[in-house]
Design a protein around this motif. Sequence first.
Motif, PDB file in Angstrom:
ATOM      1  N   LYS A  22      -1.028   9.372  -4.323  1.00  0.00           N
ATOM      2  CA  LYS A  22      -2.017   9.446  -3.240  1.00  0.00           C
ATOM      3  C   LYS A  22      -1.293   9.332  -1.907  1.00  0.00           C
ATOM      4  O   LYS A  22      -0.168   8.817  -1.832  1.00  0.00           O
ATOM      5  N   SER A  23      -1.949   9.793  -0.850  1.00  0.00           N
ATOM      6  CA  SER A  23      -1.457   9.457   0.480  1.00  0.00           C
ATOM      7  C   SER A  23      -1.763   7.971   0.714  1.00  0.00           C
ATOM      8  O   SER A  23      -2.596   7.383   0.008  1.00  0.00           O
ATOM      9  N   VAL A  24      -1.095   7.387   1.697  1.00  0.00           N
ATOM     10  CA  VAL A  24      -1.363   5.972   1.982  1.00  0.00           C
ATOM     11  C   VAL A  24      -2.827   5.783   2.377  1.00  0.00           C
ATOM     12  O   VAL A  24      -3.482   4.824   1.949  1.00  0.00           O
ATOM     13  N   ALA A  25      -3.356   6.719   3.146  1.00  0.00           N
ATOM     14  CA  ALA A  25      -4.779   6.621   3.554  1.00  0.00           C
ATOM     15  C   ALA A  25      -5.686   6.699   2.331  1.00  0.00           C
ATOM     16  O   ALA A  25      -6.663   5.952   2.225  1.00  0.00           O
ATOM     17  N   GLU A  26      -5.362   7.596   1.403  1.00  0.00           N
ATOM     18  CA  GLU A  26      -6.173   7.714   0.184  1.00  0.00           C
ATOM     19  C   GLU A  26      -6.078   6.454  -0.669  1.00  0.00           C
ATOM     20  O   GLU A  26      -7.070   6.006  -1.252  1.00  0.00           O
ATOM     21  N   PHE A  27      -4.882   5.895  -0.737  1.00  0.00           N
ATOM     22  CA  PHE A  27      -4.708   4.681  -1.546  1.00  0.00           C
ATOM     23  C   PHE A  27      -5.506   3.518  -0.950  1.00  0.00           C
ATOM     24  O   PHE A  27      -6.185   2.778  -1.672  1.00  0.00           O
ATOM     25  N   LYS A  28      -5.454   3.399   0.377  1.00  0.00           N
ATOM     26  CA  LYS A  28      -6.217   2.330   1.038  1.00  0.00           C
ATOM     27  C   LYS A  28      -7.718   2.530   0.829  1.00  0.00           C
ATOM     28  O   LYS A  28      -8.461   1.565   0.633  1.00  0.00           O
TER      29      LYS A  28
ATOM     30  N   ALA B 259      -1.438   1.328 -10.272  1.00  0.00           N
ATOM     31  CA  ALA B 259      -1.396   0.462  -9.074  1.00  0.00           C
ATOM     32  C   ALA B 259      -2.700   0.586  -8.300  1.00  0.00           C
ATOM     33  O   ALA B 259      -3.246   1.679  -8.159  1.00  0.00           O
ATOM     34  N   GLY B 260      -3.180  -0.545  -7.813  1.00  0.00           N
ATOM     35  CA  GLY B 260      -4.442  -0.568  -7.082  1.00  0.00           C
ATOM     36  C   GLY B 260      -5.635  -0.937  -7.944  1.00  0.00           C
ATOM     37  O   GLY B 260      -6.737  -1.111  -7.436  1.00  0.00           O
TER      38      GLY B 260
ATOM     39  N   SER C 244      -5.263  -6.666   0.972  1.00  0.00           N
ATOM     40  CA  SER C 244      -4.087  -5.921   0.525  1.00  0.00           C
ATOM     41  C   SER C 244      -4.490  -5.173  -0.750  1.00  0.00           C
ATOM     42  O   SER C 244      -5.491  -4.462  -0.746  1.00  0.00           O
ATOM     43  N   ASN C 245      -3.770  -5.325  -1.844  1.00  0.00           N
ATOM     44  CA  ASN C 245      -4.115  -4.605  -3.080  1.00  0.00           C
ATOM     45  C   ASN C 245      -4.918  -5.477  -4.041  1.00  0.00           C
ATOM     46  O   ASN C 245      -4.986  -5.164  -5.236  1.00  0.00           O
TER      47      ASN C 245
ATOM     48  N   GLN D 152       0.839  -1.210   0.000  1.00  0.00           N
ATOM     49  CA  GLN D 152       0.000   0.000   0.000  1.00  0.00           C
ATOM     50  C   GLN D 152       0.873   1.259   0.000  1.00  0.00           C
ATOM     51  O   GLN D 152       0.565   2.241  -0.685  1.00  0.00           O
ATOM     52  N   ASP D 153       1.969   1.214   0.738  1.00  0.00           N
ATOM     53  CA  ASP D 153       2.901   2.346   0.705  1.00  0.00           C
ATOM     54  C   ASP D 153       3.448   2.543  -0.710  1.00  0.00           C
ATOM     55  O   ASP D 153       3.547   3.668  -1.205  1.00  0.00           O
ATOM     56  N   ILE D 154       3.796   1.426  -1.347  1.00  0.00           N
ATOM     57  CA  ILE D 154       4.355   1.504  -2.706  1.00  0.00           C
ATOM     58  C   ILE D 154       3.283   1.995  -3.682  1.00  0.00           C
ATOM     59  O   ILE D 154       3.554   2.804  -4.573  1.00  0.00           O
ATOM     60  N   GLY D 155       2.056   1.525  -3.484  1.00  0.00           N
ATOM     61  CA  GLY D 155       0.960   1.982  -4.337  1.00  0.00           C
ATOM     62  C   GLY D 155       0.742   3.479  -4.205  1.00  0.00           C
ATOM     63  O   GLY D 155       0.537   4.187  -5.198  1.00  0.00           O
ATOM     64  N   ALA D 156       0.796   3.967  -2.963  1.00  0.00           N
ATOM     65  CA  ALA D 156       0.619   5.405  -2.743  1.00  0.00           C
ATOM     66  C   ALA D 156       1.733   6.193  -3.423  1.00  0.00           C
ATOM     67  O   ALA D 156       1.480   7.204  -4.090  1.00  0.00           O
TER      68      ALA D 156
END
Lengths: 122, 279
Positions: free
Chosen positions: A103-109, B200-201, B267-268, A94-98
């Motif tokens: 996005k922020s990590v919260a936004e990505f989650k 991603a995502g 997770s993703n 999730q950190d890597i996705g952000a």
Amino acid sequence: MARHDPDPPIPGTSLFDGRAAARGYAINAMCYSFNQDASRRAFLADENAYCAKFGLTPAQRKAVADRDVPGMIAAGGNIYYLAKLAGIFGLNVQDIGALQTGKSVAEFKQYLRDQGKDLARG
Amino acid sequence: MAKVVGAYFTSHVPAIGGAIHRGDQQDPYWKPFFDGFDRVHEWLAALRPDIAVVFNNDHGLNFFLDCLPTFAVGAAAEYHNADEGWGLPVYKPFAGYPDLSWHIIEQLVEDEFDPATCQKMLVDHALSIPFELAWPGVAQWPVRIVPIAINTVQHPLPSARRCLELGRSVHRALASWPGAERVVVIGTGGLSHQLDGARAGFMNPEFDRFCLDELARNPDALTRHSIHDIVRLSGTQGVEILNWIAARGALGPLAREVHRNYHIPISNTAAATLLLDPA
């Protein structure tokens, strides 16, 4: 290498093909070594020396120094190997996705959760 | 002849292993995924398999880019997990079945596949997590395994059609195996997810539903998509559906869906679990 690829590009997506694998060999080899704890500790003890041992290209070395995951991918890094490096920095996917999506990590989650909110169970 | 008693499919997201390790199965985030396994446990208890043939993909534990096989069949007496570099627990070892491995390899080559054959092969979370989910808490696994690794790391990847045919060849091998063992085939990974890039995502419930709907009744429908199509529809790591397609081929010609669970996100990843009986 001359094969014409007629497939249209996929936005925000690059395929890890032979060209990327050739370009990224050094950084991926270094990341593969991080399966061993001794290698992870050697990297943390002397990052410059450890990167030099694997012959990282200047672009790869800079991306690692900057903790710049998109830069690592552009320099041929494959996400499965890079995840081992990210783990050393305490980053999960999730950190890597952000990092990659701005996005922020919260936004990505939240983005991940939002994709499940309309699911009918079944 | 050996009897293929069923097919079990599940996502293998590494974080699942962390959740198991922490005992988070009833945590609200994890419960919708883990609740899908009660039926898996009942089903396996009734089927009592002796052997598992497991289609999975290595994520940089056993194979590196120096020598990366498209298809690799394990032929070892035992298989070990090892440190994958990101703090997961190291999972239990697996007993192999070299005679059956070589029988499968002989059938594959007879059918004009060209697999790498591995008398040593580390197995990563893609194999261990589905077992931890299927047989939680056991001291040792109740089945011997034949692991078959499909390259999903470096393009070009084998086509969906090729993977289905690979599985069908494995089915022929099992059908001609003189032993009386009961075999479960396992496909791991997926469903839609993308870890890398500005997309991603990305997940795609509509495409996942298509795959889940067609896998039992018409697996050839999944082979109409090129690898490029699958990446577009399912994400860069959604290509792990290839493991499911191969396992579906190994189940045999006709199948009936017994159980499915689908949940977003783990997770993703759009996480799925599916059980099929031979029909």
